[in-house]
Motif scaffolding. Structure first.
Motif, PDB file in Angstrom:
ATOM      1  N   SER A  96      -8.913  13.837   2.129  1.00 36.49           N
ATOM      2  CA  SER A  96      -7.850  13.004   1.594  1.00 36.49           C
ATOM      3  C   SER A  96      -6.917  12.632   2.755  1.00 36.49           C
ATOM      4  CB  SER A  96      -7.099  13.731   0.494  1.00 36.49           C
ATOM      5  OG  SER A  96      -6.486  14.883   1.036  1.00 36.49           O
ATOM      6  N   PRO A  97      -6.081  11.653   2.648  1.00 37.22           N
ATOM      7  CA  PRO A  97      -5.906  10.801   1.487  1.00 37.22           C
ATOM      8  C   PRO A  97      -6.947   9.682   1.426  1.00 37.22           C
ATOM      9  CG  PRO A  97      -4.395  10.145   3.203  1.00 37.22           C
ATOM     10  CD  PRO A  97      -5.172  11.319   3.756  1.00 37.22           C
ATOM     11  N   THR A 152      -0.077   4.906  -4.683  1.00 39.06           N
ATOM     12  CA  THR A 152       1.175   5.613  -4.400  1.00 39.06           C
ATOM     13  C   THR A 152       1.107   6.288  -3.034  1.00 39.06           C
ATOM     14  OG1 THR A 152       0.317   7.496  -5.625  1.00 39.06           O
ATOM     15  CG2 THR A 152       1.849   6.030  -6.798  1.00 39.06           C
ATOM     16  N   LYS A 153      -0.088   6.656  -2.629  1.00 36.52           N
ATOM     17  CA  LYS A 153      -0.250   7.237  -1.286  1.00 36.52           C
ATOM     18  C   LYS A 153      -1.610   6.839  -0.721  1.00 36.52           C
ATOM     19  CE  LYS A 153      -1.466  11.635  -3.335  1.00 36.52           C
ATOM     20  NZ  LYS A 153      -1.205  13.013  -3.498  1.00 36.52           N
ATOM     21  N   GLY A 154      -1.839   7.199   0.514  1.00 35.28           N
ATOM     22  CA  GLY A 154      -3.087   6.814   1.171  1.00 35.28           C
ATOM     23  C   GLY A 154      -2.788   6.064   2.447  1.00 35.28           C
ATOM     24  N   LYS A 157       0.374   8.717   9.533  1.00 35.90           N
ATOM     25  CA  LYS A 157       1.602   9.098   8.810  1.00 35.90           C
ATOM     26  C   LYS A 157       2.522   7.902   8.614  1.00 35.90           C
ATOM     27  CE  LYS A 157       0.619  13.557   8.816  1.00 35.90           C
ATOM     28  NZ  LYS A 157      -0.822  13.275   8.837  1.00 35.90           N
ATOM     29  N   ARG A 158       2.522   6.998   9.606  1.00 37.29           N
ATOM     30  CA  ARG A 158       3.365   5.797   9.529  1.00 37.29           C
ATOM     31  C   ARG A 158       2.503   4.598   9.944  1.00 37.29           C
ATOM     32  NH1 ARG A 158       8.894   7.267  10.236  1.00 37.29           N
ATOM     33  NH2 ARG A 158       9.301   5.727  11.845  1.00 37.29           N
ATOM     34  N   ASN A 197       0.342   3.770   6.734  1.00 37.03           N
ATOM     35  CA  ASN A 197       0.437   4.698   5.617  1.00 37.03           C
ATOM     36  C   ASN A 197       1.004   3.963   4.391  1.00 37.03           C
ATOM     37  OD1 ASN A 197       2.087   6.692   3.927  1.00 37.03           O
ATOM     38  ND2 ASN A 197       0.812   8.026   5.201  1.00 37.03           N
ATOM     39  N   VAL A 198       0.432   4.239   3.224  1.00 37.67           N
ATOM     40  CA  VAL A 198       0.823   3.513   2.006  1.00 37.67           C
ATOM     41  C   VAL A 198       2.275   3.815   1.613  1.00 37.67           C
ATOM     42  CG1 VAL A 198       0.401   3.359  -0.487  1.00 37.67           C
ATOM     43  CG2 VAL A 198      -1.520   3.192   1.109  1.00 37.67           C
ATOM     44  N   GLU A 199       2.679   5.087   1.684  1.00 35.77           N
ATOM     45  CA  GLU A 199       4.076   5.412   1.322  1.00 35.77           C
ATOM     46  C   GLU A 199       5.054   4.702   2.257  1.00 35.77           C
ATOM     47  OE1 GLU A 199       4.336   9.904   0.124  1.00 35.77           O
ATOM     48  OE2 GLU A 199       2.362   9.422   0.968  1.00 35.77           O
ATOM     49  N   LYS A 239       7.862   1.705   1.075  1.00 39.65           N
ATOM     50  CA  LYS A 239       9.311   1.754   1.365  1.00 39.65           C
ATOM     51  C   LYS A 239       9.786   0.452   1.999  1.00 39.65           C
ATOM     52  CE  LYS A 239       9.544   6.726   1.915  1.00 39.65           C
ATOM     53  NZ  LYS A 239       9.094   7.668   2.931  1.00 39.65           N
TER      54      LYS A 239
END
Ligand code: UGA
Ligand code: MN
Length: 353
Positions: free
Chosen positions: A106-107, A201-203, A226-227, A274-276, A280
């Motif tokens: 994951s993710p 929502t994430k990934g 991560k970013r 990164n999806v998160e 944002k």
């Protein structure tokens, strides 16, 4: 004891063991056809090793040679029976095997692939699909620059077994009509971003064009983003590369054949987000500006500066993706139906542009 007698004794012993094995196996497995469920009843094989051992002993084997052969055969038989019935080698019934859930890294990777109808489309997508079939935990967003989805593409996607979305996002008319370089794949990629905003929502997301060449190692590099992560892209041009420059383990700039005042002069295949981090930044999108798509998108991820780039592919020392380009070809000629009607060519032609 004579050698020939020993030989016949061993043979006799082997035959007896086969008969014993047959009897034991058929009495252990009780699976009546009328059973109300599909569970095979396994009668506990009380002391399977003891049973075999006493059977052999009853044969009154008096030679050390045949005894040791018999011992080996017993051990082998007990092990085999145990394996086949899923029981311990000493007649103990081990816990029933619970099928283990596949564990995926994951993710999830969201791979956004723009594509459009042309003679090379199916060959390119076939090649790409069969690369992605080696990668776990991906969600492939295949977005056609078209008004409706192409049946052949849907069929291809279904066959891969990869979780996918097949969407459409035609290039706006104003850009289609425009002379000179066009913003290729931009409407598709923005549609992909829209889908991610609505469904993920994430990934990690990656813009992967349908005509590039991907080493499957790339996808494990991307997964840890991560970013914003970047890595080298091999180009089949004089410049040869589009990559961050790294010195003493630190980002110091970009190496790209066409900088043109860009803040992020990097190839489309050379970064992931990164999806998160994306979520944002609700306004982040790709501009319809030929040649500045990557730069425009990366700038729209502000606040984000080049020194924050996560360097992948062993500190940008490996090439795991190539920006390859297939020679564009003209569509094939229409089939002469007066000549080839009722032949395989009719079906084949439907698969070719
Ligand atoms: C690359 C980038 O992917 C483009 O976004 C960029 O415009 C271009 O470099 C550039 O910097 O000028 P490139 O390899 O030159 O693109 O172009 P293509 O491979 O033909 O197109 C990129 C992606 O968009 C492909 O996945 C292709 O299937 C798709 N595409 C192309 C469309 O969906 N519609 C089109 O009309 C053309
Ligand atoms: Mn391309």
């Amino acid at each position: 004891m004579k050698l020939s007698r020993k030989f016949w004794m061993v043979m006799f012993l082997a035959v007896c063991l086969v008969i014993i094995q047959y009897h034991l196996t058929s009495s252990w497995l009780v699976a009546p056809a009328s059973a109300s469920n599909n569970v095979v009843n396994i009668v506990e094989p009380v002391g399977s090793e003891e049973m075999l051992r006493s059977a052999v002993e009853r044969l009154q084997v008096d030679s050390a040679v045949t005894a040791s052969v018999g011992e080996k055969v017993i051990k082998e038989l007990v092990m085999q029976l145990g394996r086949e019935l899923g029981i311990g080698g000493c007649g103990e019934v081990s816990a029933p095997a619970i099928p283990s859930k596949p564990t995926y890294p994951s993710p999830t990777l969201y791979i956004i692939t723009p594509t459009y109808r042309r003679p090379e489309q199916i060959p390119e997508l076939t090649r790409m699909a069969q690369t992605l079939m080696h990668v776990q935990n991906i969600h492939w967003l295949v977005i056609e620059d078209a008004n409706t989805t192409t049946k052949l593409v849907t069929e291809l996607l279904k066959r891969t077994g990869i979780p996918f979305e097949h969407l459409v996002a035609p290039m706006p008319e104003e850009y289609k009509k425009r002379r000179g370089p066009k913003p290729r794949g931009v409407s598709n990629r923005n549609r992909g971003l829209e889908w991610i905003r609505a469904n993920a929502t994430k990934g990690v997301l990656y813009f992967a064009d349908d005509d590039n060449t991907y080493d499957i190692l790339l996808f494990d590099e991307i997964r840890t983003t991560k970013r914003v992560a970047m890595w080298p892209v091999g180009l089949c041009t004089k410049f040869g590369l589009s990559t961050p420059i790294v010195q003493d383990g630190k980002f110091t700039g970009f190496y790209d054949g066409w900088v043109a005042g860009r803040k992020f002069p990097i190839d489309m295949a050379g970064f992931a987000v990164n999806v998160e981090f994306l979520l944002k930044r609700p306004k982040a999108s790709m501009p319809y500006k030929a040649g500045f798509e990557e730069d425009g998108f990366l700038k729209s991820l502000a606040p984000f500066e080049p020194h924050e780039i996560e360097l992948k592919a062993n500190n940008c020392t490996k090439v795991f993706v190539w920006h390859t380009q297939t020679k564009s070809n003209t569509a094939s000629a229409a089939l002469d139906m007066s000549k080839y009607n009722n032949t395989n060519l009719v079906l084949l032609k439907q698969q070719i542009v």
